[in-house]
Write a protein that holds these residues in place. Structure first.
Motif, PDB file in Angstrom:
ATOM      1  N   LEU A 229       0.821  -1.209   0.000  1.00  0.00           N
ATOM      2  CA  LEU A 229       0.000   0.000   0.000  1.00  0.00           C
ATOM      3  C   LEU A 229       0.857   1.261   0.000  1.00  0.00           C
ATOM      4  O   LEU A 229       0.549   2.237  -0.709  1.00  0.00           O
ATOM      5  CB  LEU A 229      -0.925  -0.003   1.220  1.00  0.00           C
ATOM      6  CG  LEU A 229      -1.933   1.145   1.282  1.00  0.00           C
ATOM      7  CD1 LEU A 229      -3.015   0.949   0.222  1.00  0.00           C
ATOM      8  CD2 LEU A 229      -2.573   1.228   2.663  1.00  0.00           C
ATOM      9  N   VAL A 230       1.932   1.268   0.771  1.00  0.00           N
ATOM     10  CA  VAL A 230       2.810   2.439   0.843  1.00  0.00           C
ATOM     11  C   VAL A 230       3.423   2.732  -0.524  1.00  0.00           C
ATOM     12  O   VAL A 230       3.526   3.903  -0.950  1.00  0.00           O
ATOM     13  CB  VAL A 230       3.910   2.218   1.906  1.00  0.00           C
ATOM     14  CG1 VAL A 230       5.035   3.245   1.747  1.00  0.00           C
ATOM     15  CG2 VAL A 230       3.322   2.298   3.294  1.00  0.00           C
ATOM     16  N   LYS A 231       3.815   1.674  -1.251  1.00  0.00           N
ATOM     17  CA  LYS A 231       4.375   1.866  -2.590  1.00  0.00           C
ATOM     18  C   LYS A 231       3.306   2.357  -3.565  1.00  0.00           C
ATOM     19  O   LYS A 231       3.550   3.257  -4.371  1.00  0.00           O
ATOM     20  CB  LYS A 231       4.977   0.549  -3.087  1.00  0.00           C
ATOM     21  CG  LYS A 231       6.246   0.133  -2.355  1.00  0.00           C
ATOM     22  CD  LYS A 231       6.789  -1.182  -2.891  1.00  0.00           C
ATOM     23  CE  LYS A 231       8.039  -1.600  -2.149  1.00  0.00           C
ATOM     24  NZ  LYS A 231       8.571  -2.909  -2.628  1.00  0.00           N
ATOM     25  N   GLU A 232       2.121   1.751  -3.504  1.00  0.00           N
ATOM     26  CA  GLU A 232       1.052   2.119  -4.437  1.00  0.00           C
ATOM     27  C   GLU A 232       0.590   3.557  -4.227  1.00  0.00           C
ATOM     28  O   GLU A 232       0.335   4.279  -5.192  1.00  0.00           O
ATOM     29  CB  GLU A 232      -0.141   1.172  -4.251  1.00  0.00           C
ATOM     30  CG  GLU A 232       0.122  -0.254  -4.708  1.00  0.00           C
ATOM     31  CD  GLU A 232      -1.035  -1.177  -4.391  1.00  0.00           C
ATOM     32  OE1 GLU A 232      -1.014  -2.327  -4.860  1.00  0.00           O
ATOM     33  OE2 GLU A 232      -1.968  -0.749  -3.670  1.00  0.00           O
ATOM     34  N   ARG A 233       0.479   3.973  -2.960  1.00  0.00           N
ATOM     35  CA  ARG A 233      -0.054   5.310  -2.641  1.00  0.00           C
ATOM     36  C   ARG A 233       1.044   6.352  -2.473  1.00  0.00           C
ATOM     37  O   ARG A 233       0.741   7.524  -2.226  1.00  0.00           O
ATOM     38  CB  ARG A 233      -0.870   5.231  -1.358  1.00  0.00           C
ATOM     39  CG  ARG A 233      -2.063   4.273  -1.432  1.00  0.00           C
ATOM     40  CD  ARG A 233      -3.285   4.979  -1.927  1.00  0.00           C
ATOM     41  NE  ARG A 233      -4.451   4.118  -1.961  1.00  0.00           N
ATOM     42  CZ  ARG A 233      -5.693   4.551  -2.167  1.00  0.00           C
ATOM     43  NH1 ARG A 233      -5.904   5.849  -2.354  1.00  0.00           N
ATOM     44  NH2 ARG A 233      -6.697   3.716  -2.202  1.00  0.00           N
ATOM     45  N   GLN A 234       2.296   5.902  -2.549  1.00  0.00           N
ATOM     46  CA  GLN A 234       3.451   6.800  -2.386  1.00  0.00           C
ATOM     47  C   GLN A 234       3.447   7.510  -1.033  1.00  0.00           C
ATOM     48  O   GLN A 234       3.753   8.697  -0.929  1.00  0.00           O
ATOM     49  CB  GLN A 234       3.489   7.818  -3.530  1.00  0.00           C
ATOM     50  CG  GLN A 234       3.678   7.158  -4.893  1.00  0.00           C
ATOM     51  CD  GLN A 234       3.793   8.164  -6.027  1.00  0.00           C
ATOM     52  OE1 GLN A 234       3.280   9.279  -5.931  1.00  0.00           O
ATOM     53  NE2 GLN A 234       4.485   7.783  -7.079  1.00  0.00           N
ATOM     54  N   PHE A 235       3.090   6.739   0.019  1.00  0.00           N
ATOM     55  CA  PHE A 235       3.220   7.262   1.376  1.00  0.00           C
ATOM     56  C   PHE A 235       4.695   7.198   1.779  1.00  0.00           C
ATOM     57  O   PHE A 235       5.499   6.494   1.171  1.00  0.00           O
ATOM     58  CB  PHE A 235       2.371   6.449   2.350  1.00  0.00           C
ATOM     59  CG  PHE A 235       0.887   6.591   2.108  1.00  0.00           C
ATOM     60  CD1 PHE A 235       0.316   7.825   1.863  1.00  0.00           C
ATOM     61  CD2 PHE A 235       0.057   5.475   2.145  1.00  0.00           C
ATOM     62  CE1 PHE A 235      -1.047   7.964   1.641  1.00  0.00           C
ATOM     63  CE2 PHE A 235      -1.307   5.595   1.934  1.00  0.00           C
ATOM     64  CZ  PHE A 235      -1.859   6.834   1.674  1.00  0.00           C
ATOM     65  N   LEU A 236       5.056   7.929   2.829  1.00  0.00           N
ATOM     66  CA  LEU A 236       6.453   7.988   3.253  1.00  0.00           C
ATOM     67  C   LEU A 236       6.859   6.772   4.090  1.00  0.00           C
ATOM     68  O   LEU A 236       7.934   6.206   3.907  1.00  0.00           O
ATOM     69  CB  LEU A 236       6.708   9.270   4.054  1.00  0.00           C
ATOM     70  CG  LEU A 236       6.508  10.589   3.278  1.00  0.00           C
ATOM     71  CD1 LEU A 236       6.798  11.776   4.186  1.00  0.00           C
ATOM     72  CD2 LEU A 236       7.416  10.626   2.042  1.00  0.00           C
ATOM     73  N   ILE A 253      -2.392   0.702  12.962  1.00  0.00           N
ATOM     74  CA  ILE A 253      -1.465   1.121  11.906  1.00  0.00           C
ATOM     75  C   ILE A 253      -1.434   2.642  11.835  1.00  0.00           C
ATOM     76  O   ILE A 253      -2.495   3.287  11.809  1.00  0.00           O
ATOM     77  CB  ILE A 253      -1.890   0.549  10.538  1.00  0.00           C
ATOM     78  CG1 ILE A 253      -1.899  -0.988  10.582  1.00  0.00           C
ATOM     79  CG2 ILE A 253      -0.965   1.033   9.428  1.00  0.00           C
ATOM     80  CD1 ILE A 253      -2.508  -1.631   9.362  1.00  0.00           C
ATOM     81  N   HIS A 254      -0.226   3.209  11.800  1.00  0.00           N
ATOM     82  CA  HIS A 254      -0.048   4.660  11.657  1.00  0.00           C
ATOM     83  C   HIS A 254       0.714   4.914  10.358  1.00  0.00           C
ATOM     84  O   HIS A 254       1.819   4.385  10.168  1.00  0.00           O
ATOM     85  CB  HIS A 254       0.729   5.227  12.842  1.00  0.00           C
ATOM     86  CG  HIS A 254       0.131   4.882  14.168  1.00  0.00           C
ATOM     87  ND1 HIS A 254      -0.932   5.557  14.703  1.00  0.00           N
ATOM     88  CD2 HIS A 254       0.445   3.894  15.054  1.00  0.00           C
ATOM     89  CE1 HIS A 254      -1.251   5.032  15.872  1.00  0.00           C
ATOM     90  NE2 HIS A 254      -0.436   4.013  16.104  1.00  0.00           N
ATOM     91  N   VAL A 255       0.146   5.728   9.492  1.00  0.00           N
ATOM     92  CA  VAL A 255       0.714   5.971   8.168  1.00  0.00           C
ATOM     93  C   VAL A 255       1.289   7.393   8.110  1.00  0.00           C
ATOM     94  O   VAL A 255       0.613   8.360   8.502  1.00  0.00           O
ATOM     95  CB  VAL A 255      -0.353   5.800   7.070  1.00  0.00           C
ATOM     96  CG1 VAL A 255       0.264   6.040   5.688  1.00  0.00           C
ATOM     97  CG2 VAL A 255      -0.968   4.408   7.142  1.00  0.00           C
ATOM     98  N   LEU A 256       2.542   7.505   7.640  1.00  0.00           N
ATOM     99  CA  LEU A 256       3.195   8.803   7.507  1.00  0.00           C
ATOM    100  C   LEU A 256       3.013   9.318   6.086  1.00  0.00           C
ATOM    101  O   LEU A 256       3.391   8.652   5.117  1.00  0.00           O
ATOM    102  CB  LEU A 256       4.688   8.674   7.835  1.00  0.00           C
ATOM    103  CG  LEU A 256       5.500   9.969   7.783  1.00  0.00           C
ATOM    104  CD1 LEU A 256       5.045  10.931   8.886  1.00  0.00           C
ATOM    105  CD2 LEU A 256       6.992   9.664   7.933  1.00  0.00           C
ATOM    106  N   VAL A 257       2.430  10.513   5.965  1.00  0.00           N
ATOM    107  CA  VAL A 257       2.204  11.123   4.660  1.00  0.00           C
ATOM    108  C   VAL A 257       3.001  12.425   4.580  1.00  0.00           C
ATOM    109  O   VAL A 257       3.499  12.938   5.582  1.00  0.00           O
ATOM    110  CB  VAL A 257       0.702  11.387   4.440  1.00  0.00           C
ATOM    111  CG1 VAL A 257      -0.090  10.085   4.505  1.00  0.00           C
ATOM    112  CG2 VAL A 257       0.167  12.382   5.458  1.00  0.00           C
ATOM    113  N   THR A 258       3.105  12.964   3.389  1.00  0.00           N
ATOM    114  CA  THR A 258       3.810  14.231   3.214  1.00  0.00           C
ATOM    115  C   THR A 258       2.964  15.380   3.754  1.00  0.00           C
ATOM    116  O   THR A 258       1.734  15.295   3.788  1.00  0.00           O
ATOM    117  CB  THR A 258       4.107  14.482   1.727  1.00  0.00           C
ATOM    118  OG1 THR A 258       2.868  14.569   1.021  1.00  0.00           O
ATOM    119  CG2 THR A 258       4.944  13.352   1.145  1.00  0.00           C
TER     120      THR A 258
END
Length: 299
Positions: A229-236, A253-258
């Protein structure tokens, strides 16, 4: 329906265990077999954790409460610790008792009648083990799985008795008949040693749940899904925290975004649904939390 089926199965197991325990102790006294008496007492000892299991299942069926806002899943591994500890202590006690009987010269037993009783117990135990395991898989019930494990231990115990008693009957009238008084104690010692690893393994699993050790299989699945998912959505980046408590699975789950990311509510919910689908998390026993942040300290 699943809750009532689970509770009904445990009630039947309790009733049958008590019934067999009474008959087992009576048969042991009649035949003079310490091993059969132990088998009957084992049933009485085992029924207490099964009753506790039934109470826990009823609590789980009630859902959450103000005091237990995540539900009562945490009680399941505690029941497992109780049950497997009792079974392990019972096996150790039986082994010590058997060694005492061997050192004192053994004792006489009516092996023919004892073999019949051990055969009946083996058949009943095997049937209950198969039924409980099938229902445990169908209902995804750790409580039924625990009960199935207890019946499996009891079945192994009865089979060991049956083999020992058949051997004793076969030795009558032969030059080895001097060993016959020792065979009851040998059977008791053998089944105690055979049984002991089963509750010890179960105890380790239950303690792992109590300590909330992350299960490797679920941890690998979450990481595989989130890496993709991180690769597909280009999350950090992302972090994940996983725990298993009884039948409950907890994934955070904690997701880091720009900092420039603009993730609205609809997009966030769509991502959550996507992760949930990939993890097969749409069940009452799976707690999934996903949040998004542009500040790494919140990971």
């Amino acid at each position: 329906m699943p809750a009532s089926t689970e509770q009904g199965t445990l009630k039947f197991s309790i009733a049958l265990t008590v019934f067999l325990g009474v008959l087992g102790v009576a048969s042991g006294l009649t035949t003079g077999s310490q091993a059969i008496i132990f088998d009957g007492m084992f049933s009485f000892v085992d029924v207490l954790p099964t009753i506790v299991s039934l109470l826990v299942v009823k609590l789980i069926a009630r859902g959450t409460s103000q005091r237990f806002q995540f539900g009562y899943w945490h009680l399941e591994p505690l029941v497992g610790v109780l049950r497997d500890s009792i079974l392990a202590v019972a096996c150790i006690y039986a082994a010590i008792d058997a060694m005492g009987a061997l050192s004192s010269g053994g004792h006489e037993v009516e092996y023919g009648l004892a073999a019949v009783w051990a055969g009946i117990l083996s058949a009943i135990g095997l049937a209950m083990t198969l039924v409980l395991r099938r229902r445990a898989r169908t209902l995804q019930s750790p409580m039924l799985e625990l009960d199935a494990r207890s019946w499996a231990v009891s079945t192994v115990l009865s089979l060991a008795l049956l083999i020992g008693f058949v051997i004793a009957a076969a030795l009558a009238g032969t030059r080895l008949q001097g060993w016959i008084p020792y065979l009851d104690a040998i059977a008791l010692l053998s089944m105690a040693l055979i049984m002991l690893p089963m509750p010890l393994i179960g105890l380790w699993r239950s303690i792992s749940d109590v300590l909330q050790v992350a299960p490797d299989e679920l941890d690998s699945r979450v990481r595989a899904v989130m890496d993709t998912l991180v690769k597909e959505r280009q999350f950090l980046d992302y972090t994940s925290y996983i725990a298993k408590v009884g039948r409950g699975r907890f994934v955070e789950i904690h997701v880091l975004v720009t900092p420039e990311s603009r993730i609205d509510i609809a997009t966030a919910d769509a991502i959550r649904r996507e992760v949930s689908d990939r993890l097969n998390a749409a069940t009452p026993t799976f707690w999934l939390t996903i949040d998004f942040s542009a500040d790494r300290r919140w990971l």
